[in-house]
Design a protein around this motif. Structure first.
Motif, short mmCIF file in Angstrom:
data_model
loop_
_atom_site.label_atom_id
_atom_site.label_comp_id
_atom_site.label_asym_id
_atom_site.label_seq_id
_atom_site.Cartn_x
_atom_site.Cartn_y
_atom_site.Cartn_z
N UNK A 129 0.78 -1.22 0.00
CA UNK A 129 0.00 0.00 0.00
C UNK A 129 0.81 1.28 0.00
N UNK A 130 2.12 1.18 0.01
CA UNK A 130 3.01 2.36 0.01
C UNK A 130 3.83 2.32 -1.27
N UNK A 131 3.97 3.45 -1.93
CA UNK A 131 4.70 3.51 -3.19
C UNK A 131 6.15 3.11 -2.98
N UNK A 132 6.74 2.50 -4.01
CA UNK A 132 8.14 2.08 -3.91
C UNK A 132 9.07 3.28 -3.79
N UNK A 133 8.69 4.41 -4.34
CA UNK A 133 9.52 5.61 -4.17
C UNK A 133 9.56 6.06 -2.72
N UNK A 134 8.42 5.97 -2.02
CA UNK A 134 8.42 6.32 -0.60
C UNK A 134 9.23 5.31 0.22
N UNK A 135 9.11 4.02 -0.13
CA UNK A 135 9.93 3.00 0.55
C UNK A 135 11.41 3.28 0.31
N UNK A 188 13.57 -3.57 -3.43
CA UNK A 188 12.51 -2.58 -3.65
C UNK A 188 12.55 -2.07 -5.08
N UNK A 189 13.76 -1.80 -5.59
CA UNK A 189 13.87 -1.31 -6.96
C UNK A 189 13.54 -2.39 -7.98
N UNK A 190 13.84 -3.64 -7.65
CA UNK A 190 13.42 -4.73 -8.53
C UNK A 190 11.90 -4.80 -8.59
N UNK A 191 11.26 -4.62 -7.45
CA UNK A 191 9.80 -4.61 -7.41
C UNK A 191 9.24 -3.44 -8.22
N UNK A 192 9.93 -2.32 -8.20
CA UNK A 192 9.46 -1.15 -8.94
C UNK A 192 9.54 -1.37 -10.45
N UNK A 193 10.63 -1.94 -10.92
CA UNK A 193 10.78 -2.17 -12.36
C UNK A 193 9.86 -3.29 -12.82
N UNK A 194 9.76 -4.37 -12.04
CA UNK A 194 8.93 -5.50 -12.41
C UNK A 194 9.72 -6.56 -13.16
N UNK A 195 9.34 -7.81 -12.96
CA UNK A 195 10.06 -8.91 -13.59
C UNK A 195 9.94 -8.91 -15.10
N UNK A 196 8.83 -8.37 -15.62
CA UNK A 196 8.64 -8.36 -17.07
C UNK A 196 9.61 -7.40 -17.76
N UNK A 197 10.00 -6.30 -17.09
CA UNK A 197 10.88 -5.31 -17.70
C UNK A 197 12.32 -5.42 -17.24
N UNK A 198 12.55 -6.15 -16.15
CA UNK A 198 13.91 -6.23 -15.62
C UNK A 198 14.85 -6.94 -16.57
N UNK A 199 14.30 -7.80 -17.46
CA UNK A 199 15.14 -8.52 -18.40
C UNK A 199 15.87 -7.58 -19.36
N UNK A 200 15.31 -6.39 -19.59
CA UNK A 200 15.95 -5.44 -20.49
C UNK A 200 17.20 -4.83 -19.88
#
Length: 211
Positions: free
Chosen positions: A35-41, A170-182
């Protein structure tokens, strides 16, 4: 006599044949964690790292003795060793600057206008690479702690490693597994550069433990 009307369809003009402009895609929703944005975390966790490294930088620059809450100590042995300096620069000072940049970028991502001229993608990619470098350095220092300082406990080292790994996930969660491959190749390059730089800096380091 009934009047007859004939309706002729006119061909559309070139202006009418033009396809309408596509609607702009809706802005990407910020990622959240519990419930808290990754930027705030990121800002909160990096703020803790900034406080810790700021305290250690003060100790290093003033020559003060570190407070070690764990019985038996060992914090001073690590903080006063040759491994606490990278290319002549105190390691806590490098960490403080890095955590400060991460905090500023995460606040910018959260809506604060601290660093104008950066778009959202630049900020997210920079935060990912900074978190990768911090996690790589922490893993390297944990290896040093377990091989060069056997039997020595360093609460500040462990807490700094926990903060770095937390930021990384936290930053991995922000990017997402679908885009982290790039960005995997870029992350590996950053990790290799950090590891090689630390190895080069400590290649001639010799440590003598107190007591």
């Amino acid at each position: 006599r009934a009047a007859r009307f004939r309706c002729c369809a006119q061909p559309p003009s070139p202006e009418q044949q033009e396809t309408p402009a596509p609607l702009p895609s809706p802005p990407e929703l910020p990622s959240s964690l519990w419930g808290v944005s990754t930027s705030a975390w990121t800002a909160g966790v990096a703020g803790l790292g900034l406080l810790e490294t700021g305290y250690l930088s003060y100790l290093k620059l003033t020559g003060s003795e570190a407070f070690c809450p764990v019985a038996g100590g060992g914090c001073g042995d690590v903080l006063d060793s040759d491994y606490s300096v990278v290319f002549g620069i105190p390691l806590p000072l490098v960490g403080m600057v890095t955590y400060g940049v991460v905090t500023a970028l995460s606040l910018q991502e959260n809506g604060e206008e601290l660093l104008p001229g950066l778009d959202d993608l630049d900020i997210r990619l920079t935060l990912l690479l900074l978190a990768t470098s911090l996690a790589t350095a922490s893993a390297y220092f944990l290896f040093i702690l377990n091989t060069k300082f056997v039997g020595t406990s360093c609460l500040y080292c462990l807490s700094s490693a926990f903060i770095s790994f937390t930021l990384f996930f936290i930053r991995l969660k922000d990017i997402g597994l679908a885009r982290i491959q790039k960005f995997v190749g870029l992350q590996l390059a950053v990790a290799v550069i950090v590891a090689l730089a630390l190895t080069n800096s400590y290649s001639s380091a010799t440590t003598q433990l107190k007591g």
